[in-house]
Design a protein around this motif. Structure first.
Motif: not given
Length: 464
Positions: A435, A437-446, A449
């Motif tokens: 969870e 790692e998912y939050a970290s990657r999601y924030l990095k992707l955002r 963008e």
């Protein structure tokens, strides 16, 4: 941060395994039962611990308690264990019936001071051990009489806890396995027993007039007597010594004969009458002769001859007194009557002997047949006993095997449960990590963008 958390989880798992190993080692080293633990821990708790112990550990525990009872250097430890046992209030017959056998054997051995209850070749029923512990049965394994023995109501049997008048000394309350000996004195009235040594030390042997002496001689002729501590009755000792020697001397070996003669000498050293002194001197004389090489049979014959002469002398004294009353004519008539009776008896002897021999022969043949039948029955019983014993041993081995299997399955079940709990913790940790790692990657992707949109807008503005 993610790498650091994973490292901490591995360290925690390693610490848990090391802690588990330390706990197992500590249990293995501290689970050994000590004698003081039995006195201090609860009855049910200690019984459960003993059931979990291997047989070897229980035998070592019993051997340790035997050493405490028999080693003079550990008397203080023995006294401490006895005091701890005395102050316990949770020991009732009902609860001891459910106690572990080794636990109960140690209780009984410490309370009575008899280490025979802990010997591997001596087995006493569980119920009997409980009765001995509460003084319902004699603590002498060879006696086991219900207390009070023979329902005796004397002061000794009522006031002395655990006393048995069948095998114990009235003075010291101790017992031994000596029989047919001068070491024990029995009362002619109440049949209670006393050690000769205890009687001499306690003043129960002294000069006086016995009932028998008063009937056969004048009451003013004192002799050595024994006064029973239980009932206060008096017994004369010269006749007792004669009866013991006549009935038991032929069973004694040379060493035993020497010890018995020494007892006679020590007892009759206290005598002031002529017959008692003569017996003391005679015992001393025969002892000296045995030291100089006199054989056992000759020594016994010499003592028996002494007692016979003493008895004949007493009989002659009584006959001499009676002869003063009878005149010559009465004596002649008495002799003639005795001769006639003797002749009549002699005439009937032949027929009685023949009938007796015939009867004895038939009885001997019947005894031989009965003995043969008894031997066969004994062999059958021995075979049945061995078969039953083998069956019991097989059942015991099966029970031990099943118990070991149950313990093994329980251990495996506990181990599987601990493994499942560990896996559950790992799954929870992994889920949390995923969870994060998912939050970290999601924030990095955002963020990427947003950066791309910013650059696109910046480029559009520059174009305009």
């Amino acid at each position: 941060m993610t790498g650091g958390q994973g490292h901490n989880e591995e360290v925690e798992e390693g610490d848990e395994e090391e802690a588990d190993q330390k706990v197992v080692q500590r249990v293995n080293t501290s689970n050994r039962i000590q004698p003081r633990d039995i006195m201090r821990e609860g009855l049910d708790t200690m019984a459960q611990r003993m059931r979990e112990q291997p047989d070897e550990s229980l035998e070592e525990l019993k051997a340790d308690v035997r050493d405490i009872l028999g080693n003079q250097n550990r008397r203080e430890e023995f006294s401490l264990l006895q005091r701890l046992l005395q102050v316990r209030r949770d020991l009732t017959p009902e609860r001891l019936m459910h106690a572990h056998r080794t636990q109960l054997e140690i209780f009984v051995a410490l309370k009575t001071g008899i280490l025979a209850f802990l010997l591997p070749d001596i087995s006493v029923f569980h119920t009997a051990l409980v009765e001995i512990f509460f003084h319902k049965t004699c603590r002498n394994i060879s006696c086991r009489s219900p207390l009070p023995a023979n329902e005796c109501t004397c002061e000794c049997c009522r006031s002395m806890t655990g006393f048995c008048n069948q095998c114990m000394c009235v003075i010291c309350s101790k017992f031994d396995f000596d029989a047919n000996t001068f070491r024990w004195l029995g009362c002619d009235v109440c049949s209670h027993w006393t050690h000769s040594d205890c009687a001499m030390r306690g003043g129960s042997i002294a000069m006086g007039v016995s009932t028998k002496a008063g009937s056969d001689r004048t009451p003013s002729s004192p002799e050595l007597i024994f006064r029973c501590r239980a009932c206060g009755s008096v017994s004369e000792l010269l006749g007792w010594a004669r009866d013991v020697f006549q009935n038991c001397a032929l069973r004694w070996e040379r060493d035993s004969l020497g010890k018995e003669l020494d007892y006679v000498r020590r007892i009759f050293q206290m005598a002031d009458d002529t017959r008692g002194k003569h017996l003391c001197w005679k015992s001393q004389e025969v002892l000296e002769k045995m030291k100089n090489g006199l054989d056992t049979n000759s020594a016994i014959k010499e003592m028996l001859y002494f007692f016979q002469e003493a008895e004949n002398a007493e009989t002659k004294d009584l006959d001499r007194d009676d002869s003063k009353i009878l005149d010559r004519k009465q004596v002649c008539e008495r002799v003639a009557e005795v001769v006639r009776e003797a002749i009549a008896k002699i005439e009937g002897v032949a027929e009685e002997k023949a009938a007796f021999v015939k009867k004895a022969r038939s009885a001997l043949e019947a005894s031989d047949r009965e003995l043969k039948d008894k031997k066969q029955e004994l062999a059958d019983l021995e075979y049945e006993k061995q078969r039953k014993k083998q069956q019991i041993e097989e059942l015991e081995s099966i029970v031990k095997l099943k118990r070991a299997e149950a313990e093994m399955f329980q251990f495996k079940s506990d181990e599987a449960r601990r493994e499942a709990e560990g896996l559950q913790r790992i799954v929870s940790a992994k889920a949390e990590k995923i969870e994060e790692e998912y939050a970290s990657r999601y924030l990095k992707l955002r963020l990427d963008e947003a950066e791309a949109e910013r650059r696109l807008l910046f480029d559009k503005l520059q174009v305009r």
